[in-house]
Design a protein around this motif. Structure first.
Motif, PDB file in Angstrom:
ATOM      1  N   ILE A 201       0.974  -1.139  -0.198  1.00  0.00           N
ATOM      2  CA  ILE A 201      -0.139   0.086  -0.263  1.00  0.00           C
ATOM      3  C   ILE A 201       0.866   1.187   0.019  1.00  0.00           C
ATOM      4  CG2 ILE A 201      -1.868   1.260   1.184  1.00  0.00           C
ATOM      5  CD1 ILE A 201      -2.745  -1.307   2.628  1.00  0.00           C
ATOM      6  N   GLY A 202       1.767   1.329   0.784  1.00  0.00           N
ATOM      7  CA  GLY A 202       2.557   2.472   1.001  1.00  0.00           C
ATOM      8  C   GLY A 202       3.899   2.064   1.382  1.00  0.00           C
ATOM      9  N   LEU A 203       4.894   2.659   0.923  1.00  0.00           N
ATOM     10  CA  LEU A 203       6.488   2.253   1.429  1.00  0.00           C
ATOM     11  C   LEU A 203       6.956   3.490   2.175  1.00  0.00           C
ATOM     12  CD1 LEU A 203       6.893   0.140  -1.613  1.00  0.00           C
ATOM     13  CD2 LEU A 203       6.752  -0.444   0.653  1.00  0.00           C
ATOM     14  N   GLU A 204       6.131   4.347   2.974  1.00  0.00           N
ATOM     15  CA  GLU A 204       6.806   5.682   3.596  1.00  0.00           C
ATOM     16  C   GLU A 204       8.090   5.157   4.014  1.00  0.00           C
ATOM     17  OE1 GLU A 204       6.651   9.545   3.950  1.00  0.00           O
ATOM     18  OE2 GLU A 204       5.515   8.262   2.569  1.00  0.00           O
ATOM     19  N   GLY A 205       8.081   4.222   5.115  1.00  0.00           N
ATOM     20  CA  GLY A 205       8.936   3.915   6.208  1.00  0.00           C
ATOM     21  C   GLY A 205      10.181   3.041   5.344  1.00  0.00           C
ATOM     22  N   ASP A 206       9.900   2.639   3.941  1.00  0.00           N
ATOM     23  CA  ASP A 206      11.011   1.735   3.575  1.00  0.00           C
ATOM     24  C   ASP A 206      11.247   2.164   2.191  1.00  0.00           C
ATOM     25  OD1 ASP A 206      12.379  -0.773   3.134  1.00  0.00           O
ATOM     26  OD2 ASP A 206      10.484  -1.586   1.738  1.00  0.00           O
ATOM     27  N   ARG A 207      12.068   3.385   2.272  1.00  0.00           N
ATOM     28  CA  ARG A 207      12.590   3.983   1.142  1.00  0.00           C
ATOM     29  C   ARG A 207      14.007   3.050   0.694  1.00  0.00           C
ATOM     30  NH1 ARG A 207      11.692  10.413   2.125  1.00  0.00           N
ATOM     31  NH2 ARG A 207       9.328   9.924   2.512  1.00  0.00           N
ATOM     32  N   LEU A 208      14.034   3.149  -0.541  1.00  0.00           N
ATOM     33  CA  LEU A 208      15.086   2.545  -1.360  1.00  0.00           C
ATOM     34  C   LEU A 208      16.343   3.588  -1.113  1.00  0.00           C
ATOM     35  CD1 LEU A 208      13.933   0.555  -4.239  1.00  0.00           C
ATOM     36  CD2 LEU A 208      14.639  -0.356  -1.879  1.00  0.00           C
ATOM     37  N   GLN A 209      16.122   4.775  -1.254  1.00  0.00           N
ATOM     38  CA  GLN A 209      17.226   5.719  -1.401  1.00  0.00           C
ATOM     39  C   GLN A 209      16.503   7.145  -1.177  1.00  0.00           C
ATOM     40  OE1 GLN A 209      19.014   4.782  -4.894  1.00  0.00           O
ATOM     41  NE2 GLN A 209      18.122   6.446  -5.871  1.00  0.00           N
ATOM     42  N   THR A 210      17.102   8.079  -0.804  1.00  0.00           N
ATOM     43  CA  THR A 210      16.757   9.474  -0.505  1.00  0.00           C
ATOM     44  C   THR A 210      16.807  10.358  -1.735  1.00  0.00           C
ATOM     45  OG1 THR A 210      18.288  10.281   0.828  1.00  0.00           O
ATOM     46  CG2 THR A 210      16.583   9.150   1.871  1.00  0.00           C
ATOM     47  N   HIS A 211      17.958  10.264  -2.408  1.00  0.00           N
ATOM     48  CA  HIS A 211      18.508  10.918  -3.386  1.00  0.00           C
ATOM     49  C   HIS A 211      18.600  10.365  -4.702  1.00  0.00           C
ATOM     50  CE1 HIS A 211      18.715  14.531  -0.906  1.00  0.00           C
ATOM     51  NE2 HIS A 211      19.267  13.826  -0.010  1.00  0.00           N
TER      52      HIS A 211
ATOM     53  N   PRO B  45      -9.252   1.954 -10.085  1.00  0.00           N
ATOM     54  CA  PRO B  45      -8.072   2.134 -10.411  1.00  0.00           C
ATOM     55  C   PRO B  45      -6.977   2.000  -9.159  1.00  0.00           C
ATOM     56  CG  PRO B  45      -8.850   3.947 -11.566  1.00  0.00           C
ATOM     57  CD  PRO B  45      -9.972   3.365 -10.611  1.00  0.00           C
ATOM     58  N   PRO B  46      -5.907   1.557  -9.220  1.00  0.00           N
ATOM     59  CA  PRO B  46      -5.032   1.648  -7.737  1.00  0.00           C
ATOM     60  C   PRO B  46      -4.673   3.119  -7.654  1.00  0.00           C
ATOM     61  CG  PRO B  46      -3.730   0.880  -9.826  1.00  0.00           C
ATOM     62  CD  PRO B  46      -4.990   1.155 -10.213  1.00  0.00           C
ATOM     63  N   LEU B  47      -4.320   3.194  -6.229  1.00  0.00           N
ATOM     64  CA  LEU B  47      -3.878   4.209  -5.587  1.00  0.00           C
ATOM     65  C   LEU B  47      -2.375   4.048  -5.458  1.00  0.00           C
ATOM     66  CD1 LEU B  47      -6.406   5.102  -2.926  1.00  0.00           C
ATOM     67  CD2 LEU B  47      -6.307   5.970  -5.197  1.00  0.00           C
ATOM     68  N   ASN B  48      -1.392   4.516  -5.925  1.00  0.00           N
ATOM     69  CA  ASN B  48      -0.066   4.525  -5.932  1.00  0.00           C
ATOM     70  C   ASN B  48       0.488   5.317  -4.842  1.00  0.00           C
ATOM     71  OD1 ASN B  48       0.112   2.696  -7.965  1.00  0.00           O
ATOM     72  ND2 ASN B  48      -0.249   4.181  -9.256  1.00  0.00           N
ATOM     73  N   LEU B  49       0.678   4.953  -3.654  1.00  0.00           N
ATOM     74  CA  LEU B  49       0.889   5.930  -2.593  1.00  0.00           C
ATOM     75  C   LEU B  49       2.442   5.732  -2.083  1.00  0.00           C
ATOM     76  CD1 LEU B  49      -2.179   4.844  -0.300  1.00  0.00           C
ATOM     77  CD2 LEU B  49      -1.786   6.924  -1.806  1.00  0.00           C
ATOM     78  N   GLU B  50       3.121   5.052  -2.871  1.00  0.00           N
ATOM     79  CA  GLU B  50       4.807   4.879  -2.590  1.00  0.00           C
ATOM     80  C   GLU B  50       5.371   6.300  -2.842  1.00  0.00           C
ATOM     81  OE1 GLU B  50       4.359   1.425  -5.291  1.00  0.00           O
ATOM     82  OE2 GLU B  50       3.223   3.317  -5.065  1.00  0.00           O
ATOM     83  N   HIS B  51       6.443   6.729  -2.440  1.00  0.00           N
ATOM     84  CA  HIS B  51       7.416   7.690  -2.731  1.00  0.00           C
ATOM     85  C   HIS B  51       8.424   7.209  -3.480  1.00  0.00           C
ATOM     86  CE1 HIS B  51       5.169  11.167  -0.976  1.00  0.00           C
ATOM     87  NE2 HIS B  51       4.719  10.344  -0.045  1.00  0.00           N
ATOM     88  N   PHE B  52       8.538   6.552  -4.492  1.00  0.00           N
ATOM     89  CA  PHE B  52       9.839   6.134  -5.457  1.00  0.00           C
ATOM     90  C   PHE B  52       9.833   7.068  -6.339  1.00  0.00           C
ATOM     91  CE2 PHE B  52       9.346   1.620  -3.876  1.00  0.00           C
ATOM     92  CZ  PHE B  52      10.087   1.799  -2.724  1.00  0.00           C
ATOM     93  N   THR B  53       9.141   8.187  -6.691  1.00  0.00           N
ATOM     94  CA  THR B  53       9.475   9.014  -7.813  1.00  0.00           C
ATOM     95  C   THR B  53      10.123  10.092  -6.985  1.00  0.00           C
ATOM     96  OG1 THR B  53       7.372   8.134  -8.816  1.00  0.00           O
ATOM     97  CG2 THR B  53       8.180  10.351  -9.740  1.00  0.00           C
TER      98      THR B  53
END
Length: 195
Positions: free
Chosen positions: A2-12, A170-178
């Motif tokens: 659902i969301g990967l707010e706490g599981d970011r692959l990288q910050t920059h 449609p799906p809600l894409n809540l992750e912050h990988f963009t």
């Protein structure tokens, strides 16, 4: 996920010329199968994001992301078996929001999914007014931020989620990988090399 707010692959995101890449064997940074699966799913969704309105994303999306970042949800045993939320906008002004919560019925009992969905609905509703106020404060002159109403959030077993329901919601894409332009750090490629 659902969301990967706490599981970011990288910050920059770091950009550099390909000629600077060392000539050696690549190293796999996504060590666990779960992280590999999550990243692969994100790659698949990158170019097919549902076109949700900006005010919807700034209010409902922000409220859901904030709610899912709470320990109550991130630590829930059902969380890894929940799939991206799906949404429908209804009503005359398209502000009544109905959400579906697909879950893997082979790994999560229906009661656990119902409790997860009920709590997610309750906490997101409580957060929505704050996110709407923030979105209105950030809105540019003349830009409308509608008052969305979260009507329902219903858990749906994967074996009962039909293609018709998936097309309608449609799906809600809540992750912050963009990344935005402000997330780029490092040396930009030479313009003449991009042609």
């Amino acid at each position: 996920m659902i969301g990967l707010e706490g599981d970011r692959l990288q910050t920059h995101r770091l950009q550099f010329e390909k000629s600077l890449i060392p000539d050696r064997e690549a190293v796999q940074l996504l060590m666990t199968p779960e992280r590999q699966r999550t990243f692969a799913a994100w790659l698949g969704r990158r170019s097919t994001r549902a076109p949700w309105p900006n005010d919807f994303e700034a209010t409902i999306g922000a409220a859901l992301r904030a709610t899912l970042a709470r320990k109550r949800f991130a630590g829930d045993p059902a969380y890894p078996h929940i799939h991206p939320l799906r949404g429908i906008l209804a009503g005359v002004d398209q502000t009544d929001v109905h959400l579906l919560l697909p879950y893997d019925e082979t790994a999560v009992a229906s009661e656990a999914a119902r409790v997860f969905a009920d709590d997610l609905l309750k906490f997101t509703r409580a957060r929505l007014a704050k996110e709407t106020e923030k979105a209105r404060a950030r809105a540019e002159s003349g830009q409308e931020v509608r008052a969305f109403r979260l009507v329902a959030l219903r858990p749906v077993r994967l074996d009962q989620l039909t293609l018709r329901a998936m097309l309608a919601a449609p799906p809600l894409n809540l992750e912050h990988f963009t990344y935005t332009a402000t997330g780029i750090v490092g040396v930009e490629p030479h313009a003449e090399l991009e042609q």
